[in-house]
Design an enzyme around this catalytic site. Sequence first.
Site, short mmCIF file in Angstrom:
data_model
loop_
_atom_site.label_atom_id
_atom_site.label_comp_id
_atom_site.label_asym_id
_atom_site.label_seq_id
_atom_site.Cartn_x
_atom_site.Cartn_y
_atom_site.Cartn_z
N ARG A 1 -3.63 -4.74 -12.59
CA ARG A 1 -2.21 -4.96 -12.89
C ARG A 1 -2.00 -6.26 -13.69
O ARG A 1 -1.09 -6.34 -14.50
CB ARG A 1 -1.38 -5.01 -11.61
CG ARG A 1 -1.10 -3.64 -11.06
CD ARG A 1 -0.31 -3.72 -9.78
NE ARG A 1 0.34 -2.44 -9.50
CZ ARG A 1 1.11 -2.23 -8.43
NH1 ARG A 1 1.30 -3.19 -7.56
NH2 ARG A 1 1.68 -1.05 -8.24
N LYS B 1 0.32 14.01 2.83
CA LYS B 1 1.47 14.77 3.32
C LYS B 1 2.19 15.58 2.26
O LYS B 1 2.45 15.10 1.17
CB LYS B 1 2.48 13.77 3.89
CG LYS B 1 2.04 13.07 5.13
CD LYS B 1 3.27 12.49 5.79
CE LYS B 1 2.98 11.33 6.68
NZ LYS B 1 4.04 10.33 6.54
N GLY C 1 -1.48 4.22 -7.64
CA GLY C 1 -1.80 4.33 -6.23
C GLY C 1 -3.26 4.66 -5.99
O GLY C 1 -4.13 4.20 -6.72
N GLY D 1 4.29 4.51 -6.88
CA GLY D 1 5.63 4.99 -6.56
C GLY D 1 6.44 5.28 -7.81
O GLY D 1 7.14 6.30 -7.89
#
Length: 397
Positions: free
Chosen positions: A38, A199, A352, A375
């Site tokens: 980053r 999930k 991520g 995100g």
Amino acid sequence: MQKKTIRDIEVAGKRVLVRVDFNVPLDTNTGAISDDSRIRASLPTINYLVAHKARIILCSHLGRPGGRVVEELRIGPVAEHLSYLIGLPVNTVRDCVGPEVENKVKALKEGDILFLENLRFHPEEEANDTYFARELARLADIYVNDAFGTAHRAHASTVGVAKYLPAVAGFLMETELAVMGKLLSAPEHPFACVIGGAKVSDKIGLVQNMLKKVDILLVGGGMAATFLKAQGHETGHSPVEEDKLNLAKKLLKEAEEWEVPLLLPIDAVIADEIKAGASTQVVPIAQIPPGTYITDIGPQTIELFSNELRKCHTIIWNGPMGIYEIPQYAQGTRAVASLLANVNSTTIIGGGSSAEIVQEMRLTDKMTHVSTGGGASLRLLEGIALPGVGALLDKSE
Ligand code: 3PG
Ligand code: MG
């Protein structure tokens, strides 16, 4: 909507507040930066501002200190690493607003860099407090947002401050938006989306939006168990979101309606326990023994997914195929990463954990684009606008 960038505004001699996302992972034992991707990703913006004689005020959050000072989350080591990467001094200050900061900003000469303290030491940052946003804004003449990874958060430093200053995008922000924009509006077909992760509930919007765009959807990871159970398969002790079984059925039906093949694993690596060293077995999906856990996609699934992906001209990947943190169960995930690194198509890695794996396997340079925002890129793929982007000036303004 195209956004103005630092190329569209005169920065020479100006005080420029640059919001970066240097929320980098820190080693839990040593506190050292374990992945500086980053930081590297924002170097073009910072170097441009230095070369164009701006007075640069950098700001970022680091971790989730929850509105109070946490010594381990001070920005110092990040600023030091940036200084090392660009070969220039990067000064720090013990807060991000207030008189001491203002004095240090006043002393900045053209090309100088000051890095403010972790924004999230103030609860007002995440609350998008107006007064706090104005305190940040008064430090500068221009606001630049290069923090793509935080653009899905409506915070004082990503949204609030943009009300008070001319607000433009940095180069990282520009690139991320261009890549995702092209992917969503004009991808080269066939277009595949590979989805994984724990999930189903985290990926509902993603599946629904991508069904309208892609030619094929491949699903692995923990979330596959919920789909498999919804189809009537035994899934052993694998975590299944029981309250999402109907939703999984609905998504399978939507895929049929859109005529998009939604491929699930056809075999799996199973184990009696989810821990390193457990004995494992590969079984067809129809033969998962009760009492076992699905830990990864199996070799036949890897082959099936690989064959489908080789036919595609555009591939977006979001989420691991198994419990990749345990090396024994990382084969499916690693196989997808390797395949994407070796195909001649546009390959885009959502931020991520997928980005983490690609970085760890040193395959970043072999992908078309590895997003710095988990995100934020997920929101875009869900078809949701990012508040941090909405706050910036349009090209036409
Ligand atoms: C991230 O790493 O997801 C971004 O830096 C945003 O951080 P957050 O999830 O703590 O808001
Ligand atoms: Mg996050």
